[in-house]
Design a protein around this motif. Structure first.
Motif: not given
Length: 307
Positions: A102-115
């Motif tokens: 939920q508070a990650g970065a694209i290059a590591t844990a991945g990130d997420v945003h509400r559509t």
């Protein structure tokens, strides 16, 4: 989709693997669509390049995704099962499920945003890499109402965002591209100029008062042409080529909230995202070949919704 050995589209394999399970701070997203970017096939083209990006075998494919949260781990407070989301997960997005933090970065844990409401999954699935890169590039040059911005490769996946965001900031935009992209560029709000030999003279003819900033989205030719046109180095940026004295733009440096703002602009109809083609996952090699040819106007999407 996985690579068991790095290489081109022929090396991609559609494999059955166990569904991942969300642990602390993680969400599992049931992916409905994944957007392709040049970086996807560049990173996995050979073992040496993959190592530079921290990738190892077996390796997934694709970074941009959209879908629905279907599992949350302990500690997740910002999202719930059933939420529509989008984001980036480096070289993991073309899959039935992707795990992100939920508070990650694209290059590591991945990130997420509400559509946002009003934004469909196919469009949400192409926003992350291109949107972040465009936002970062515009921040480097600081485009505003008093600017005439030269954008090299303006009709590509990042270009459609750069052109429109620059126009929303009040700038005049001159976009380079092939003859076939002229109508596309005009529709986005740019004034088209053909790339190639003699391009600086063609820009002078269109903008005799001069160019004040430049963003090169393909290599270094536009950036070097901007120097010929008198643009200061601090107002030029590149995303692929590297030139001494010119600051490159990286999507990882996009300002907090930039991607959510872009998503809201798209949902509100103020920013248009052309979808050039959609493919079922079984035809992903064809999709990658189309995208890698670098002549497609707009974004390429892989459908995973099973529709």
């Amino acid at each position: 989709m996985q690579f068991e050995s790095f290489g081109g589209p022929d090396a991609l394999r559609l494999n059955d693997v166990p569904a991942p399970q969300a642990v602390a701070e993680q969400l599992r997203v049931r992916v409905t669509a994944a957007g392709l970017n040049p970086m996807d096939w560049f990173m996995t083209s050979d073992a040496e390049t993959a190592t530079r990006f921290g990738l190892s075998l077996p390796c997934g494919f694709g970074t941009d995704y959209a879908g629905v949260v279907d599992q949350v781990g302990p500690g997740v407070t910002d999202f719930a099962v059933g939420d529509r989301v989008f984001g980036g997960a480096m070289s993991r997005a073309v899959a039935d499920y992707v795990l992100v933090e939920q508070a990650g970065a694209i290059a590591t844990a991945g990130d997420v945003h509400r559509t946002p409401d009003g934004l469909d999954d196919r469009t949400a699935a192409v926003l992350t890499i291109a949107g972040c890169t465009a936002s970062a590039a515009l921040a480097v040059v600081g485009a505003g109402p008093d600017d005439t911005v030269l954008v090299g490769g303006a009709g590509g996946g990042v270009g459609v965002f750069v052109v429109q965001l620059a126009r929303l900031a009040g700038a005049r935009v001159i976009g380079t591209g092939s003859a076939s992209s002229a109508d596309v560029l005009r529709a986005l709000g740019a004034e088209p100029v053909a790339y190639g030999e003699g391009m600086p003279d063609r820009v002078r003819a269109v903008a005799p008062q001069g160019v004040t900033a430049a963003i090169d989205l393909f290599g270094a030719d536009t950036a070097l042409a901007a120097r010929q046109l008198g643009v200061r180095d601090e107002r030029i940026t590149t995303i692929a080529g590297r030139i001494d004295g010119i600051t490159p733009a990286n999507g990882a440096d996009a300002a907090p909230g930039a991607l959510d703002r872009i998503a809201r602009l798209v949902a509100a109809g103020r920013l248009r995202v052309p979808i050039a083609a959609t493919f079922p996952v079984e035809r992903i090699r064809e999709a990658v070949e189309l995208q890698a040819a670098r002549h497609v106007h707009g974004k390429v999407v892989i459908d995973l919704a099973g529709e």
